[in-house]
Write an enzyme that holds these catalytic residues in place. Structure first.
Site, mmCIF file in Angstrom:
data_model
loop_
_atom_site.group_PDB
_atom_site.id
_atom_site.type_symbol
_atom_site.label_atom_id
_atom_site.label_comp_id
_atom_site.label_asym_id
_atom_site.label_seq_id
_atom_site.Cartn_x
_atom_site.Cartn_y
_atom_site.Cartn_z
ATOM 1 C CB ILE A 285 -0.956 -0.024 1.216
ATOM 2 C CG1 ILE A 285 -1.982 -1.157 1.049
ATOM 3 C CG2 ILE A 285 -1.656 1.322 1.399
ATOM 4 C CD1 ILE A 285 -2.806 -1.481 2.298
ATOM 5 C CG ASP B 140 12.667 0.810 13.314
ATOM 6 O OD1 ASP B 140 11.422 0.899 13.369
ATOM 7 O OD2 ASP B 140 13.320 0.034 14.039
ATOM 8 C CE1 TYR C 208 -1.595 -5.481 11.130
ATOM 9 C CE2 TYR C 208 -3.896 -6.143 11.036
ATOM 10 C CZ TYR C 208 -2.813 -5.497 10.480
ATOM 11 O OH TYR C 208 -2.943 -4.868 9.269
ATOM 12 C CB SER D 218 -1.354 -2.378 16.816
ATOM 13 O OG SER D 218 -1.617 -3.003 15.569
ATOM 14 C CB THR E 115 0.214 -6.072 0.085
ATOM 15 O OG1 THR E 115 -0.026 -6.486 1.440
ATOM 16 C CG2 THR E 115 -0.800 -5.016 -0.311
#
Ligand code: NAD
Length: 254
Positions: A20, A70, A164, A167, A199
């Site tokens: 993306i 990062d 996940y 988050s 992806t």
């Protein structure tokens, strides 16, 4: 003369080396923006700029750049702001937070390390980039648009993704809070909740699971990264000038 709905704007895209983020660089540059492609994987960010941005923008190769970043490292984020100001003499006015990782496991088996690493990239990384670059925009009185990539999983949850999903729910709440604070600076902040997009990140999902998920998608297929990137670009542009604090699904109806 560069044309397009974000012509003349400077855009920072994280996670720009793949999926993306890469598609966002492609569409933003097609629409006239100069793109800074940032990724933990520097070579992939270079590849985005060399191959995809130039291809997408045709005659507009722009003054794009690739950087290693990062997003979970606060000093690296601060350094990037400084090098950006040195190079472009102004902060980006479009920020796309697309860097993200998964470390899937059942709740009962999930390690603390895998919990921390996902939260650190997906949530803290979004926070650090948003805070650092929004501050620069306020200091230079520059209006801007921040787009945070959440996930539909942050709304409904998903087996094997407690870390996940947590988050990504956090990204939506953080986006809505930041939108309330930054409105007075004319900085808009929106979240996108993609469904299943084709992806590399979903390559770890077993095919059987993907096929099962697709039965729940009225449009009956995976989304394309470009289909998310078109919305990113719309939200970046003045075409969406009264949209802030929104969380928009791009899921094929899932
Ligand atoms: P991807 O794996 O193709 O791309 C993610 C990119 O982020 C990679 O280039 C990776 O190197 C980079 N990255 C990872 N950690 C980083 C870090 N600490 N700092 C900087 N860069 C880092 O995945 P994608 O599908 O393009 O995902 C982009 C975003 O969209 C992610 O936030 C993801 O959670 C979200 N999303 C994806 C889907 C999907 O189905 N593909 C669905 C919902 C949400």
């Amino acid at each position: 003369m560069v044309s397009g709905i974000v012509a003349g704007r400077l855009a920072l895209v994280t996670g720009a080396g793949s999926g993306i983020g890469r598609a966002a660089c492609q569409v933003l540059s097609r629409e006239g923006a100069t793109v800074i492609a940032a990724d933990r994987n520097y070579d992939s960010a270079v590849e985005t700029i060399k191959t995809h941005t130039a291809l997408a923008s045709g005659s507009n190769d722009g003054d794009h750049s690739a950087v290693e970043l990062d997003v979970s490292d606060s000093s690296a984020v601060r350094n990037l702001l400084q090098t950006t100001l040195d190079q472009y003499k102004a902060p980006p006015t479009i920020i796309v937070n697309s860097a993200g990782i998964t470390r899937d496991n059942w709740l009962l088996k999930l390690s603390e390390e895998d919990y921390d690493s996902v939260l650190s990239v997906n949530l803290k990384g979004t926070f650090l980039v948003m805070q650092t670059f929004a501050k620069a925009m306020t200091e230079t009185a520059t209006p801007g648009s921040i787009i945070n990539i959440s996930s539909i999983v942050g709304k409904y949850g998903n087996m094997g993704q407690t870390n996940y999903a947590g988050s990504k729910a956090g990204v939506v709440a953080m986006t809505q809070s930041a939108a309330k604070e930054l409105g007075r600076f004319n900085i808009r902040v929106n979240a996108i909740l993609p469904g299943f997009i084709d992806t590399p990140i979903i390559k770890t999902v077993p095919d059987k699971v993907v096929q099962g998920m697709l039965k729940l998608v009225p449009l009956g297929r995976l989304g394309l990264p470009s289909e998310v990137a078109e919305l990113i670009t719309f939200l970046s542009s003045n075409k969406s000038s009264f949209i802030t604090g929104a969380a928009i699904d791009v899921t094929g109806g899932f």
